[in-house]
Design an enzyme around this catalytic site. Structure first.
Site, PDB file in Angstrom:
ATOM      1  N   TYR A 142     -27.436 -12.092   7.673  1.00  0.00           N
ATOM      2  CA  TYR A 142     -28.508 -11.949   8.652  1.00  0.00           C
ATOM      3  C   TYR A 142     -28.106 -12.550  10.002  1.00  0.00           C
ATOM      4  O   TYR A 142     -28.691 -12.227  11.032  1.00  0.00           O
ATOM      5  CB  TYR A 142     -29.800 -12.620   8.172  1.00  0.00           C
ATOM      6  N   LYS A 191     -21.919 -13.216  -5.937  1.00  0.00           N
ATOM      7  CA  LYS A 191     -21.328 -11.932  -6.347  1.00  0.00           C
ATOM      8  C   LYS A 191     -19.810 -12.106  -6.270  1.00  0.00           C
ATOM      9  O   LYS A 191     -19.111 -11.390  -5.541  1.00  0.00           O
ATOM     10  CB  LYS A 191     -21.857 -10.830  -5.403  1.00  0.00           C
ATOM     11  N   ASP A 223     -26.661  -9.523  -9.570  1.00  0.00           N
ATOM     12  CA  ASP A 223     -27.289  -8.379 -10.254  1.00  0.00           C
ATOM     13  C   ASP A 223     -27.830  -8.803 -11.617  1.00  0.00           C
ATOM     14  O   ASP A 223     -28.926  -8.404 -12.029  1.00  0.00           O
ATOM     15  CB  ASP A 223     -26.336  -7.176 -10.359  1.00  0.00           C
ATOM     16  N   ASP A 247     -33.375 -13.884  -0.313  1.00  0.00           N
ATOM     17  CA  ASP A 247     -34.479 -13.107   0.252  1.00  0.00           C
ATOM     18  C   ASP A 247     -34.999 -12.124  -0.799  1.00  0.00           C
ATOM     19  O   ASP A 247     -36.205 -12.034  -1.078  1.00  0.00           O
ATOM     20  CB  ASP A 247     -33.943 -12.354   1.483  1.00  0.00           C
ATOM     21  N   ASP A 251     -38.563 -12.484  -3.517  1.00  0.00           N
ATOM     22  CA  ASP A 251     -39.670 -11.518  -3.561  1.00  0.00           C
ATOM     23  C   ASP A 251     -39.890 -11.034  -4.991  1.00  0.00           C
ATOM     24  O   ASP A 251     -41.019 -10.881  -5.449  1.00  0.00           O
ATOM     25  CB  ASP A 251     -39.385 -10.313  -2.649  1.00  0.00           C
TER      26      ASP A 251
END
Ligand code: NAD
Length: 364
Positions: A142, A191, A223, A247, A251
């Site tokens: 970001y 990852k 994942d 992020d 959620d």
């Protein structure tokens, strides 16, 4: 105690939910003899409209001068066409960077009164959901360079993801320290089978683990973590991860606890001055209808009292008042049970009535 709070109502439902959180803080101040002096700050779409900038420097300065910052939410369709450095969300990214708050902490905890609102099977929910996601907040993709160019006759977009060892170490330490204060289990999510930044992340976490022998460190690929959060959330105590993974996972974690409207968050850096906000956005689809759930914002104010103002008792009083309002069956639309029989035992209320009920139940 006197405390100065910079308050950012923002856009959409932001002003509605902030109004309720401020009313709760006023009630706390009256009960405990504190004084909370609030300065309103424009950020997001409303700041673009008023100042042509999602976070003018003087607004950032007001936040930096306060003891802490309480934020509703920013953003909306109206500003979606703006160039990326002028969009409402850019104001939020600049605020986080300007305050140096590199650690975002989001609890994922199921309120027993709302267990049926979880989309997960009862057998999974009954094992308990009580974990915290510690998300790196001012680095990673970001904050890397973003560019769109034309290459070989077609558009090509690039976003850079990079982390330094120091950035990983400071968030890693927050993860270990948080786990140490809880059940002592830290899951580091990355990852590393694909990304160099994740391989560095993993190696730093393992180096730090030697300093925290009382914490058990587990590695998990992002994942797999996304699957495990819905399959067996009881396994998690503290998850630490980089900005974008955090992020997305937070959620997901919010949904399994019932509603995104219930979850508060704190963002902290090297000082006590923190940024407190619900994890949801500005919900333009319900803005102005007095149907938003103010609890995530009210609980964010409670986190502010606990972590920035050292007012644990006052924070607990707010959390108990929320619990008492839920016990009495008060529900905003997002947390109304879908089962008709159960819904008949609840009282559907709007944003302002939920705020009033919580204030009614506040006691020392
Ligand atoms: P959102 O979180 O605003 O809404 C997602 C869904 O959840 C909507 O159906 C909404 O009605 C519902 N919802 C959210 N908060 C609720 C609440 N308190 N009570 C009841 N229902 C609630 O996400 P979105 O729709 O993807 O984004 C809307 C805008 O918010 C966009 O402009 C986005 O960029 C912005 N946004 C801002 C923040 C922030 O300010 N921190 C975070 C995320 C998104």
């Amino acid at each position: 105690m006197n405390k100065h709070i910079a308050v950012i109502p923002g856009d959409g439902i932001g002003p509605e939910i902030i109004k309720q959180a401020l009313a709760v803080l006023d009630a706390v101040a009256a009960i405990y003899g504190h004084s909370f002096c609030c300065t309103e700050v424009d950020m997001g779409g409303c700041a673009i409209d008023a100042w042509g900038d999602p976070l003018p420097q003087e607004m950032l300065d007001k936040c930096l001068a306060a003891d802490s910052v309480l934020l509703g939410a920013v953003g909306g369709e109206k500003w979606n066409h703006m160039p990326s450095d002028k969009r409402p969300e850019k104001g939020l990214l600049r605020l986080r960077a300007g305050m140096g708050v590199y650690s975002n902490n989001r609890p994922a905890k199921i309120w027993p009164q709302l267990a049926s609102a979880s989309p997960l099977k009862k057998s999974i929910v009954d094992k308990g959901i009580d974990f915290i996601i510690v998300r790196e907040l001012i680095g990673g993709i970001y904050f890397g360079d973003h560019k769109t160019e034309v290459a070989d006759g077609q558009k090509k977009a690039t976003d850079i993801l990079s982390y330094t060892e120091a950035e990983i170490e400071r968030i890693g330490r927050i993860g270990f320290e948080t786990a140490r204060k809880r059940r002592g289990l830290l899951c580091s999510v990355e990852k590393s089978n694909v990304l160099d930044s994740s391989r560095l992340w993993k190696s730093v976490m393992h180096r730090l683990a030697a300093e925290y022998p009382d914490v058990t460190l587990v590695d998990m690929l992002v994942d797999n973590c996304a699957m495990q959060i819905v399959k067996n959330p009881a396994q998690f105590d503290v998850i630490v991860t980089e900005n974008m993974f955090g992020d997305i996972l937070s959620d997901e974690a919010s949904m399994i606890t019932g509603s995104i409207g219930m979850i508060p968050s704190s963002s902290l850096g090297a000082t006590d001055c923190g940024l407190y906000e619900p994890i949801h956005g500005s919900a333009p689809d319900i803005a102005g209808t007095d149907t938003a759930n103010p609890i995530g914002t009210i609980l964010s104010a409670a986190m502010m009292l606990r972590y920035s103002f050292n007012m644990a008792e006052e924070a607990e009083a707010i959390e108990n008042a929320v619990s008492a309002a839920l016990d009495e069956g008060y529900r905003t639309a997002d947390i109304m049970p879908s089962d008709e029989q159960e819904a008949a035992t609840c009282k559907k209320v709007g944003c302002s009535e939920m705020g009033r009920q919580i204030i009614n139940k506040l006691k020392r």
